[in-house]
Scaffold this motif. Structure first.
Motif, PDB file in Angstrom:
ATOM      1  N   ALA A  25      38.829  51.574  48.125  1.00 10.30           N
ATOM      2  CA  ALA A  25      39.191  52.151  46.830  1.00 10.30           C
ATOM      3  C   ALA A  25      38.192  51.816  45.724  1.00 10.30           C
ATOM      4  N   ILE A  26      37.634  50.633  45.731  1.00 14.76           N
ATOM      5  CA  ILE A  26      36.784  50.207  44.618  1.00 14.76           C
ATOM      6  C   ILE A  26      35.535  51.070  44.476  1.00 14.76           C
ATOM      7  N   PRO A  27      34.739  51.296  45.538  1.00 17.87           N
ATOM      8  CA  PRO A  27      33.568  52.169  45.365  1.00 17.87           C
ATOM      9  C   PRO A  27      33.942  53.601  44.977  1.00 17.87           C
ATOM     10  N   VAL A  28      35.071  54.097  45.477  1.00 18.91           N
ATOM     11  CA  VAL A  28      35.502  55.452  45.117  1.00 18.91           C
ATOM     12  C   VAL A  28      35.851  55.508  43.635  1.00 18.91           C
ATOM     13  N   MET A  29      36.528  54.476  43.141  1.00 26.81           N
ATOM     14  CA  MET A  29      36.873  54.443  41.710  1.00 26.81           C
ATOM     15  C   MET A  29      35.617  54.360  40.838  1.00 26.81           C
ATOM     16  N   ILE A  30      34.650  53.592  41.281  1.00 27.04           N
ATOM     17  CA  ILE A  30      33.391  53.506  40.533  1.00 27.04           C
ATOM     18  C   ILE A  30      32.707  54.864  40.508  1.00 27.04           C
ATOM     19  N   LEU A  52      36.494  51.261  30.447  1.00 26.14           N
ATOM     20  CA  LEU A  52      35.678  50.440  31.342  1.00 26.14           C
ATOM     21  C   LEU A  52      36.238  49.030  31.449  1.00 26.14           C
ATOM     22  N   ARG A  53      36.600  48.448  30.325  1.00 26.79           N
ATOM     23  CA  ARG A  53      37.173  47.094  30.356  1.00 26.79           C
ATOM     24  C   ARG A  53      38.490  47.062  31.131  1.00 26.79           C
ATOM     25  N   LEU A  54      39.312  48.050  30.891  1.00 28.76           N
ATOM     26  CA  LEU A  54      40.586  48.119  31.603  1.00 28.76           C
ATOM     27  C   LEU A  54      40.352  48.335  33.096  1.00 28.76           C
ATOM     28  N   GLY A  55      39.407  49.194  33.441  1.00 28.99           N
ATOM     29  CA  GLY A  55      39.092  49.453  34.838  1.00 28.99           C
ATOM     30  C   GLY A  55      38.565  48.219  35.545  1.00 28.99           C
ATOM     31  N   LEU A  56      37.692  47.473  34.894  1.00 29.13           N
ATOM     32  CA  LEU A  56      37.174  46.247  35.495  1.00 29.13           C
ATOM     33  C   LEU A  56      38.266  45.206  35.688  1.00 29.13           C
ATOM     34  N   THR A  57      39.202  45.161  34.763  1.00 26.27           N
ATOM     35  CA  THR A  57      40.336  44.246  34.911  1.00 26.27           C
ATOM     36  C   THR A  57      41.149  44.604  36.149  1.00 26.27           C
ATOM     37  N   MET A  62      42.638  44.001  41.945  1.00 27.27           N
ATOM     38  CA  MET A  62      42.706  44.547  43.306  1.00 27.27           C
ATOM     39  C   MET A  62      41.978  43.655  44.307  1.00 27.27           C
ATOM     40  N   VAL A  63      40.822  43.135  43.906  1.00 23.77           N
ATOM     41  CA  VAL A  63      40.063  42.256  44.796  1.00 23.77           C
ATOM     42  C   VAL A  63      40.882  41.004  45.105  1.00 23.77           C
ATOM     43  N   GLY A  64      41.463  40.411  44.093  1.00 23.28           N
ATOM     44  CA  GLY A  64      42.272  39.212  44.299  1.00 23.28           C
ATOM     45  C   GLY A  64      43.530  39.487  45.104  1.00 23.28           C
ATOM     46  N   GLY A 117      26.161  38.401  39.905  1.00 23.08           N
ATOM     47  CA  GLY A 117      27.614  38.251  39.691  1.00 23.08           C
ATOM     48  C   GLY A 117      28.378  39.522  39.962  1.00 23.08           C
ATOM     49  N   SER A 118      27.853  40.659  39.531  1.00 25.45           N
ATOM     50  CA  SER A 118      28.575  41.899  39.729  1.00 25.45           C
ATOM     51  C   SER A 118      28.522  42.364  41.170  1.00 25.45           C
ATOM     52  N   SER A 119      27.431  42.109  41.868  1.00 25.31           N
ATOM     53  CA  SER A 119      27.353  42.550  43.266  1.00 25.31           C
ATOM     54  C   SER A 119      28.264  41.705  44.154  1.00 25.31           C
ATOM     55  N   THR A 120      28.599  40.515  43.741  1.00 20.28           N
ATOM     56  CA  THR A 120      29.494  39.667  44.515  1.00 20.28           C
ATOM     57  C   THR A 120      30.889  40.308  44.580  1.00 20.28           C
TER      58      THR A 120
END
Length: 123
Positions: A25-30, A52-57, A62-64, A117-120
């Protein structure tokens, strides 16, 4: 209001596409965010910045939420080694790319740190 509706519709369509095609889901959302930013439907700069801020949150949530502590615990050594190597490699590539683009050393270091940091999160 139209821009908020467009952002939410893009997120819903992106999630549906990810579930339907069994994609992460994450790459599709990006990708949906990038497509939306190429149109005028995303609203003005302030609306896009807030989205963008809300999406990153939500991405961090989702990752966690998808991490299973039992699986991670069993692969601790491999995870730590891979994480350190990946962080250093992406950071180094970011610094080299920024220097080649003409940034000074301090700006290149910040760019490398941001990339590492972002690629992690994606990995």
């Amino acid at each position: 209001m139209l821009s908020l509706m467009a952002i939410l519709l893009a997120a819903a369509l992106g999630h549906a596409l990810a579930v339907w095609r069994r994609l992460p889901a994450i790459p599709v959302m990006i990708a949906m965010g990038l497509l939306l930013s190429a149109t005028d439907l995303g609203g003005d700069e302030e609306v896009r910045r807030d989205a963008l801020r809300l999406g990153l949150t939500f991405v961090l949530f989702m990752v966690g939420a998808e991490l299973d502590p039992a699986i991670v615990r069993g692969r601790r050594r491999a995870s730590v080694i891979f994480g350190i190597v990946q962080f250093l490699l992406m950071g180094g590539l970011g610094v080299v790319a920024a220097i080649r683009l003409g940034f000074d050393a301090q700006a290149a270091a910040f760019a490398g740190l941001a990339l590492a940091g972002s690629s992690t999160l994606v990995v």
